[in-house]
Design a protein around this motif. Structure first.
Motif, PDB file in Angstrom:
ATOM      1  N   ILE A 106       0.839  -1.208   0.000  1.00 32.95           N
ATOM      2  CA  ILE A 106       0.000   0.000   0.000  1.00 32.95           C
ATOM      3  C   ILE A 106       0.866   1.247   0.000  1.00 32.95           C
ATOM      4  CG2 ILE A 106      -1.603   1.334   1.429  1.00 32.95           C
ATOM      5  CD1 ILE A 106      -2.834  -1.370   2.277  1.00 32.95           C
ATOM      6  N   GLY A 107       1.925   1.261   0.825  1.00 30.40           N
ATOM      7  CA  GLY A 107       2.803   2.426   0.876  1.00 30.40           C
ATOM      8  C   GLY A 107       3.531   2.673  -0.429  1.00 30.40           C
ATOM      9  N   LEU A 108       4.014   1.599  -1.061  1.00 31.81           N
ATOM     10  CA  LEU A 108       4.717   1.756  -2.339  1.00 31.81           C
ATOM     11  C   LEU A 108       3.793   2.295  -3.423  1.00 31.81           C
ATOM     12  CD1 LEU A 108       7.035  -1.372  -2.705  1.00 31.81           C
ATOM     13  CD2 LEU A 108       7.732   1.035  -2.771  1.00 31.81           C
ATOM     14  N   LEU A 109       2.590   1.781  -3.492  1.00 29.63           N
ATOM     15  CA  LEU A 109       1.653   2.255  -4.516  1.00 29.63           C
ATOM     16  C   LEU A 109       1.267   3.707  -4.269  1.00 29.63           C
ATOM     17  CD1 LEU A 109      -0.430  -1.004  -4.808  1.00 29.63           C
ATOM     18  CD2 LEU A 109       0.798   0.099  -6.700  1.00 29.63           C
ATOM     19  N   ARG A 110       1.153   4.092  -2.999  1.00 31.37           N
ATOM     20  CA  ARG A 110       0.881   5.483  -2.678  1.00 31.37           C
ATOM     21  C   ARG A 110       2.071   6.363  -3.090  1.00 31.37           C
ATOM     22  NH1 ARG A 110      -0.163   5.062   2.777  1.00 31.37           N
ATOM     23  NH2 ARG A 110      -2.355   4.599   2.293  1.00 31.37           N
ATOM     24  N   TYR A 111       3.273   5.871  -2.822  1.00 36.40           N
ATOM     25  CA  TYR A 111       4.477   6.626  -3.186  1.00 36.40           C
ATOM     26  C   TYR A 111       4.574   6.793  -4.704  1.00 36.40           C
ATOM     27  CZ  TYR A 111       9.310   8.264  -2.579  1.00 36.40           C
ATOM     28  OH  TYR A 111      10.456   9.029  -2.563  1.00 36.40           O
ATOM     29  N   HIS A 112       4.302   5.704  -5.439  1.00 34.20           N
ATOM     30  CA  HIS A 112       4.333   5.788  -6.907  1.00 34.20           C
ATOM     31  C   HIS A 112       3.290   6.789  -7.419  1.00 34.20           C
ATOM     32  CE1 HIS A 112       7.292   2.877  -8.282  1.00 34.20           C
ATOM     33  NE2 HIS A 112       6.909   2.061  -7.306  1.00 34.20           N
ATOM     34  N   PHE A 113       2.129   6.840  -6.782  1.00 33.33           N
ATOM     35  CA  PHE A 113       1.113   7.806  -7.191  1.00 33.33           C
ATOM     36  C   PHE A 113       1.655   9.228  -7.096  1.00 33.33           C
ATOM     37  CE2 PHE A 113      -2.141  10.868  -5.975  1.00 33.33           C
ATOM     38  CZ  PHE A 113      -3.045  10.745  -7.018  1.00 33.33           C
ATOM     39  N   TRP A 114       2.311   9.534  -5.979  1.00 28.48           N
ATOM     40  CA  TRP A 114       2.835  10.903  -5.816  1.00 28.48           C
ATOM     41  C   TRP A 114       4.068  11.154  -6.672  1.00 28.48           C
ATOM     42  CZ3 TRP A 114       0.081  14.744  -4.222  1.00 28.48           C
ATOM     43  CH2 TRP A 114      -1.045  14.484  -3.454  1.00 28.48           C
ATOM     44  N   MET A 115       4.769  10.094  -7.091  1.00 29.99           N
ATOM     45  CA  MET A 115       5.858  10.268  -8.053  1.00 29.99           C
ATOM     46  C   MET A 115       5.315  10.812  -9.367  1.00 29.99           C
ATOM     47  SD  MET A 115       9.063   9.175  -7.159  1.00 29.99           S
ATOM     48  CE  MET A 115       9.845   8.307  -8.506  1.00 29.99           C
ATOM     49  N   ALA A 116       4.078  10.431  -9.714  1.00 30.77           N
ATOM     50  CA  ALA A 116       3.488  10.858 -10.984  1.00 30.77           C
ATOM     51  C   ALA A 116       2.768  12.192 -10.874  1.00 30.77           C
ATOM     52  CB  ALA A 116       2.509   9.790 -11.477  1.00 30.77           C
ATOM     53  N   ASP A 117       2.687  12.747  -9.671  1.00 30.68           N
ATOM     54  CA  ASP A 117       1.953  13.992  -9.454  1.00 30.68           C
ATOM     55  C   ASP A 117       2.752  15.191  -9.965  1.00 30.68           C
ATOM     56  OD1 ASP A 117      -0.306  15.430  -8.109  1.00 30.68           O
ATOM     57  OD2 ASP A 117       1.361  16.297  -6.983  1.00 30.68           O
ATOM     58  N   THR A 118       2.064  16.202 -10.454  1.00 31.41           N
ATOM     59  CA  THR A 118       2.739  17.398 -10.988  1.00 31.41           C
ATOM     60  C   THR A 118       2.429  18.649 -10.166  1.00 31.41           C
ATOM     61  OG1 THR A 118       0.903  17.769 -12.529  1.00 31.41           O
ATOM     62  CG2 THR A 118       2.789  16.493 -13.345  1.00 31.41           C
ATOM     63  N   SER A 119       1.768  18.496  -9.024  1.00 28.21           N
ATOM     64  CA  SER A 119       1.399  19.657  -8.218  1.00 28.21           C
ATOM     65  C   SER A 119       2.591  20.145  -7.402  1.00 28.21           C
ATOM     66  CB  SER A 119       0.244  19.298  -7.276  1.00 28.21           C
ATOM     67  OG  SER A 119       0.727  18.517  -6.194  1.00 28.21           O
ATOM     68  N   PRO A 120       2.527  21.370  -6.866  1.00 23.19           N
ATOM     69  CA  PRO A 120       3.630  21.893  -6.048  1.00 23.19           C
ATOM     70  C   PRO A 120       3.880  21.081  -4.776  1.00 23.19           C
ATOM     71  CG  PRO A 120       2.164  23.669  -6.749  1.00 23.19           C
ATOM     72  CD  PRO A 120       1.488  22.391  -7.112  1.00 23.19           C
ATOM     73  N   GLY A 121       2.903  20.309  -4.333  1.00 20.36           N
ATOM     74  CA  GLY A 121       3.075  19.541  -3.107  1.00 20.36           C
ATOM     75  C   GLY A 121       3.717  18.186  -3.298  1.00 20.36           C
ATOM     76  N   ARG A 122       4.173  17.896  -4.532  1.00 17.28           N
ATOM     77  CA  ARG A 122       4.683  16.558  -4.855  1.00 17.28           C
ATOM     78  C   ARG A 122       5.797  16.100  -3.912  1.00 17.28           C
ATOM     79  NH1 ARG A 122       9.045  14.766  -8.414  1.00 17.28           N
ATOM     80  NH2 ARG A 122       8.578  12.700  -9.279  1.00 17.28           N
TER      81      ARG A 122
END
Length: 401
Positions: A235-251
């Motif tokens: 669960i943690g890895l998939l959450r981390y991968h999601f934020w790796m793909a994020d383009t917002s300033p909070g990435r």
């Protein structure tokens, strides 16, 4: 002032440390201000050995990949593998190259020889499978969790088959592309497959929880603990991968926070089993928010592992920060006398431990300056944190390993 500080500086041993803490903290954390040198780790080894032998601590956790750490634990408990193989495959962040870490593993194996399983010393990595260049594929954690459940529960309860997981995961290199750290568009974390895997990981972890009585009875509590680790990690890895793909300033803030949350979850799970000795960077273990300046991002702040675990455990969490005097091979020379490190450097001992509360009292209204390090890899002690540190372990001179 110097006399007062000299009077409260003591040898680094288990008895002295325990006198300055609440009765045997469930999690006793020892920090370090830098990585990659063995002198502080040698001191850690001596202290941890005493705490295991004299105070009954039975788990040692370090800032290394939690899944790789299973290789070390198998070796020290059952002799699986060889010491060379364990040092190569049981640590992340190049920590397996450390002579001090090798000695810790060798000693732990020798300690367990001839003891009953209930007396064994255990080893754990508590970091996620997250190297600087990026996170691992969730394959190992997800497939191990699925395999454990598949062998024990009704197939109709499973949310997917092993073949479905394999298809959704695809090639591992789609998850581990190092370009994704700097370029979110190179990450697969927001793909349709990644979204589906997040739902399946959640369902598998929920099934594990719902089947707890049956699973412990059918396998063992140890196997169930390990399956919980697989679930948390997936669960943690998939959450981390999601934020790796994020383009917002909070990435980047979210990525740093997700990592420390994974670490905190692992420590809290270890603490359920009994008292834990922890070693990691001061910045992870402190009770204050962590902060870091990163490229084009400015100052990033997130809640540290220590702040989260301390919020859960209260006085059952204790933190000893570590400071050093010199690390001349990295250009870190004698500290200015008006810094915390400078005050401790003036003492004659090569190493010492100081009760932080008594140090603050000895300083009175004097506020030490913050040391400025010429080496980016060394984080000086922050005098503003004295009130939230239980003790300071100080090493006067750190040579190159």
């Amino acid at each position: 002032m110097a006399t007062d500080i000299k009077d409260i500086a003591h040898a680094v041993d288990a008895a002295t440390v325990m006198k300055m803490l609440p009765p045997r903290p469930r999690v006793l954390a020892l920090g370090e201000p830098t990585h990659g040198v063995d002198a502080p780790l040698d001191l850690r080894n001596d202290l941890f050995r005493q705490l295991v032998e004299q105070e009954g601590y039975r788990t040692i956790a370090i800032e290394s990949d939690c899944l790789m750490g299973l290789v070390v634990d198998d070796y020290i408990t059952s002799g699986t593998g060889t010491l060379d193989a364990v040092m190569e495959h049981g640590f992340s962040h190049e920590f397996g190259e450390s002579a001090a870490n090798r000695e810790l593993v060798r000693w732990a194996r020798a300690y367990n020889e001839g003891r009953r399983p209930s007396q064994w010393l255990r080893f754990a990595g508590f970091d996620g499978p997250l190297e600087i260049t990026g996170p691992a594929s969730p394959r190992q954690a997800l497939t191990a969790l699925h395999a454990y459940l598949s062998a024990q529960v009704d197939p109709d309860l499973l949310p997917c088959t092993a073949e479905m997981l394999d298809r959704l995961l695809g090639p591992d290199d789609r998850w581990t592309d190092p370009a994704a750290m700097m370029d979110p568009t190179a990450s697969t974390g927001e793909s349709a497959e990644a979204y589906e895997l997040r739902l399946l990981a959640d369902d598998l972890a929920a099934l594990l929880g719902a089947q707890t009585p049956h699973l412990i009875a059918a396998t063992s509590r140890e196997d169930w603990y390990r399956a919980r680790l697989y679930g948390r990690t997936a669960i943690g890895l998939l959450r981390y991968h999601f934020w790796m793909a994020d383009t917002s300033p909070g990435r980047m803030t979210r990525l740093l926070g997700v990592r420390d949350q994974m670490m905190a979850d692992n420590l809290l799970a270890l603490a359920e089993r009994g008292p834990v000795l922890v070693h990691a960077h001061n910045a992870h273990l402190q009770r204050e928010k962590s902060s870091m300046r990163m490229w084009q991002q400015g100052l990033l702040e997130w809640w540290s592992v220590g702040s989260v675990v301390s919020a859960h455990l209260g006085e059952e969490y204790a933190f000893l920060a570590m400071g050093i005097g010199t690390m001349r091979h990295q250009g870190v020379d004698a500290p200015p006398p008006d810094t915390v490190e400078g005050l401790l450097y003036a003492l004659p001992e090569d190493s010492c431990v100081v009760d932080a509360a008594r140090l603050a009292t000895a300083l009175g209204d004097t506020r030490p300056a913050l040391r400025v390090s010429p080496f980016f890899g060394y984080f000086p002690l922050d005098p503003a944190h004295l009130a939230t540190v239980d003790g300071i372990v100080f090493v006067k001179d750190v040579p190159q390993s």
